[in-house]
Design a protein around this motif. Structure first.
Motif, PDB file in Angstrom:
ATOM      1  N   GLY A 149       7.401  11.436   3.209  1.00  0.00           N
ATOM      2  CA  GLY A 149       7.444  11.781   4.677  1.00  0.00           C
ATOM      3  C   GLY A 149       5.845  12.180   5.364  1.00  0.00           C
ATOM      4  N   ALA A 150       4.886  12.286   4.356  1.00  0.00           N
ATOM      5  CA  ALA A 150       3.746  12.467   4.702  1.00  0.00           C
ATOM      6  C   ALA A 150       2.672  11.205   4.980  1.00  0.00           C
ATOM      7  CB  ALA A 150       2.912  13.390   3.864  1.00  0.00           C
ATOM      8  N   VAL A 151       3.260  10.111   4.340  1.00  0.00           N
ATOM      9  CA  VAL A 151       2.352   8.812   4.561  1.00  0.00           C
ATOM     10  C   VAL A 151       2.491   8.256   5.784  1.00  0.00           C
ATOM     11  CG1 VAL A 151       1.636   6.723   3.415  1.00  0.00           C
ATOM     12  CG2 VAL A 151       2.186   8.512   1.935  1.00  0.00           C
ATOM     13  N   THR A 152       1.526   8.173   6.537  1.00  0.00           N
ATOM     14  CA  THR A 152       1.493   7.556   7.861  1.00  0.00           C
ATOM     15  C   THR A 152       0.944   6.285   7.760  1.00  0.00           C
ATOM     16  OG1 THR A 152      -0.665   8.590   8.576  1.00  0.00           O
ATOM     17  CG2 THR A 152       1.316   9.978   8.700  1.00  0.00           C
ATOM     18  N   ALA A 153       1.203   5.731   9.123  1.00  0.00           N
ATOM     19  CA  ALA A 153       0.654   4.274   9.416  1.00  0.00           C
ATOM     20  C   ALA A 153      -0.970   4.287   9.445  1.00  0.00           C
ATOM     21  CB  ALA A 153       0.988   3.696  10.678  1.00  0.00           C
ATOM     22  N   ALA A 154      -1.423   5.616   9.899  1.00  0.00           N
ATOM     23  CA  ALA A 154      -3.008   5.687   9.865  1.00  0.00           C
ATOM     24  C   ALA A 154      -3.305   5.921   8.450  1.00  0.00           C
ATOM     25  CB  ALA A 154      -3.367   6.897  10.365  1.00  0.00           C
TER      26      ALA A 154
ATOM     27  N   TRP B 268       0.759  -1.208  -0.063  1.00  0.00           N
ATOM     28  CA  TRP B 268       0.144   0.100   0.096  1.00  0.00           C
ATOM     29  C   TRP B 268       0.988   1.117   0.043  1.00  0.00           C
ATOM     30  CZ3 TRP B 268      -4.460   1.151  -1.524  1.00  0.00           C
ATOM     31  CH2 TRP B 268      -5.585   0.447  -1.438  1.00  0.00           C
ATOM     32  N   ARG B 269       1.873   1.300   0.772  1.00  0.00           N
ATOM     33  CA  ARG B 269       2.990   2.505   0.839  1.00  0.00           C
ATOM     34  C   ARG B 269       3.247   2.688  -0.452  1.00  0.00           C
ATOM     35  NH1 ARG B 269       5.454   5.902   4.210  1.00  0.00           N
ATOM     36  NH2 ARG B 269       7.433   6.189   3.903  1.00  0.00           N
ATOM     37  N   ARG B 270       3.859   1.534  -1.138  1.00  0.00           N
ATOM     38  CA  ARG B 270       4.629   1.714  -2.345  1.00  0.00           C
ATOM     39  C   ARG B 270       3.728   2.418  -3.451  1.00  0.00           C
ATOM     40  NH1 ARG B 270       7.695  -1.159   0.599  1.00  0.00           N
ATOM     41  NH2 ARG B 270       9.888  -1.371   0.165  1.00  0.00           N
ATOM     42  N   LEU B 271       2.250   1.792  -3.352  1.00  0.00           N
ATOM     43  CA  LEU B 271       1.137   2.274  -4.140  1.00  0.00           C
ATOM     44  C   LEU B 271       0.964   3.563  -4.333  1.00  0.00           C
ATOM     45  CD1 LEU B 271      -1.494  -0.612  -4.205  1.00  0.00           C
ATOM     46  CD2 LEU B 271       0.089  -0.130  -6.173  1.00  0.00           C
ATOM     47  N   LEU B 272       1.091   4.117  -2.985  1.00  0.00           N
ATOM     48  CA  LEU B 272       0.760   5.721  -2.705  1.00  0.00           C
ATOM     49  C   LEU B 272       1.802   6.399  -3.121  1.00  0.00           C
ATOM     50  CD1 LEU B 272      -0.884   5.449   1.059  1.00  0.00           C
ATOM     51  CD2 LEU B 272      -2.004   5.687  -1.120  1.00  0.00           C
TER      52      LEU B 272
ATOM     53  N   GLY C 271      -0.842  14.304  -0.754  1.00  0.00           N
ATOM     54  CA  GLY C 271      -0.485  14.280  -2.259  1.00  0.00           C
ATOM     55  C   GLY C 271      -1.695  14.777  -2.930  1.00  0.00           C
ATOM     56  N   ASN C 272      -2.730  15.093  -2.416  1.00  0.00           N
ATOM     57  CA  ASN C 272      -4.149  15.474  -2.936  1.00  0.00           C
ATOM     58  C   ASN C 272      -4.393  14.353  -3.942  1.00  0.00           C
ATOM     59  OD1 ASN C 272      -5.975  17.533  -3.312  1.00  0.00           O
ATOM     60  ND2 ASN C 272      -5.328  18.171  -5.476  1.00  0.00           N
ATOM     61  N   LEU C 273      -4.738  13.082  -3.151  1.00  0.00           N
ATOM     62  CA  LEU C 273      -4.907  11.865  -4.071  1.00  0.00           C
ATOM     63  C   LEU C 273      -6.232  11.337  -3.093  1.00  0.00           C
ATOM     64  CD1 LEU C 273      -1.479   9.962  -4.291  1.00  0.00           C
ATOM     65  CD2 LEU C 273      -2.648  11.617  -6.011  1.00  0.00           C
ATOM     66  N   ARG C 274      -6.863  10.599  -4.093  1.00  0.00           N
ATOM     67  CA  ARG C 274      -8.311   9.908  -3.685  1.00  0.00           C
ATOM     68  C   ARG C 274      -8.004   8.472  -3.851  1.00  0.00           C
ATOM     69  NH1 ARG C 274     -12.982  13.400  -5.476  1.00  0.00           N
ATOM     70  NH2 ARG C 274     -11.928  12.897  -7.232  1.00  0.00           N
TER      71      ARG C 274
END
Length: 252
Positions: free
Chosen positions: A206-211, A194-198, A233-236
């Protein structure tokens, strides 16, 4: 006097990104070091940049990760070698206590520069340093060494999981990622995927958190019509027709 040449004094320009002053200043330092190493050219080629982090810095990093409830990668602390922008950064002192480096400076008649930020309690790392000293006073010596050793063990685990996750990342398909493809992964791998996809879609690292990751994972493991989710990243991120989709937010 040490026979080292040339010596370059450069200014690190800090850009505000919203990640916090400590993170922005750290990024500015790395950028300045990498640019200076590259600018030295053929006359004095820089094969690597050496950093002065010690075992105490490593212990503080792990303690900060524990306080934030971070995962294995964060608790793994700093590695001996990291490549940023094609420049190798090496930490040769990472397994030595800070008192050893201070004693070495004293023995050689060198005056170490003390960063005034190191005593400013407005910064989390300074508070972590004080907390570590207090814990060692209560629990006995060796705590910093134990935290650094835990980081070494966790880093091996995190490296393996990251390698497996990299292999498991689905191809970039405009139609989205099939839910079943994600559901078949073990939770420890799926969170990394999931993190890699985001990140691939444009989320700042640095903005992608565990939450954020957990909320996205709920679209696979606890789907009851929720969403779409908004991530850095202004993503949905949404789910439809058996697929999850990560798309830019457009319009007003």
């Amino acid at each position: 006097d040490l026979g080292l040449a040339p010596v370059a004094v450069v200014q690190a320009v800090v850009s505000t990104t919203g990640a916090g002053l400590e993170a922005d200043a750290r990024e500015a330092r790395y950028t300045a070091l990498a640019e200076t190493a590259a600018a030295m050219g053929e006359e004095h080629p820089a094969h690597a940049v050496l950093l002065g982090h010690t075992r105490d810095d490593q212990a503080e990093q792990v303690l900060l990760g524990l306080a934030r409830g971070s995962g294995a990668r964060s608790l793994a602390g700093m590695s001996d070698l990291v490549v940023r922008g094609g420049t190798p950064f090496v930490r040769p002192l990472l397994h030595l206590p800070r008192e050893t480096t201070a004693a070495a400076c004293a023995a050689w008649g060198l005056v170490a520069w003390e960063d005034p930020m190191n005593s400013d309690r407005a910064f989390a790392r300074v508070r972590a340093r004080e907390a570590l000293a207090a814990l060692e006073a209560d629990l006995g010596p060796g705590l910093a060494q134990a935290l650094a050793r835990s980081a070494d063990l966790l880093r091996d685990d995190a490296d393996l999981l990251d390698e497996l996750a990299e292999r498991a990342v689905p191809d970039d398909d405009p139609a989205g990622v099939r839910v079943g493809e994600l559901a078949d992964l073990a939770p420890a791998l799926r969170s990394r995927v999931w993190r890699r996809l985001l990140l691939r879609a444009g989320s700042p690292a640095g903005a992608v958190t565990a939450a954020h990751v957990a909320a996205c994972d709920g679209l696979v493991t606890d789907w009851h019509g929720q969403g779409p989710l908004h991530v850095p990243g202004n993503l949905r991120v949404g789910r439809a027709d058996g697929r999850v989709h990560i798309t830019p937010v457009t319009g007003g």
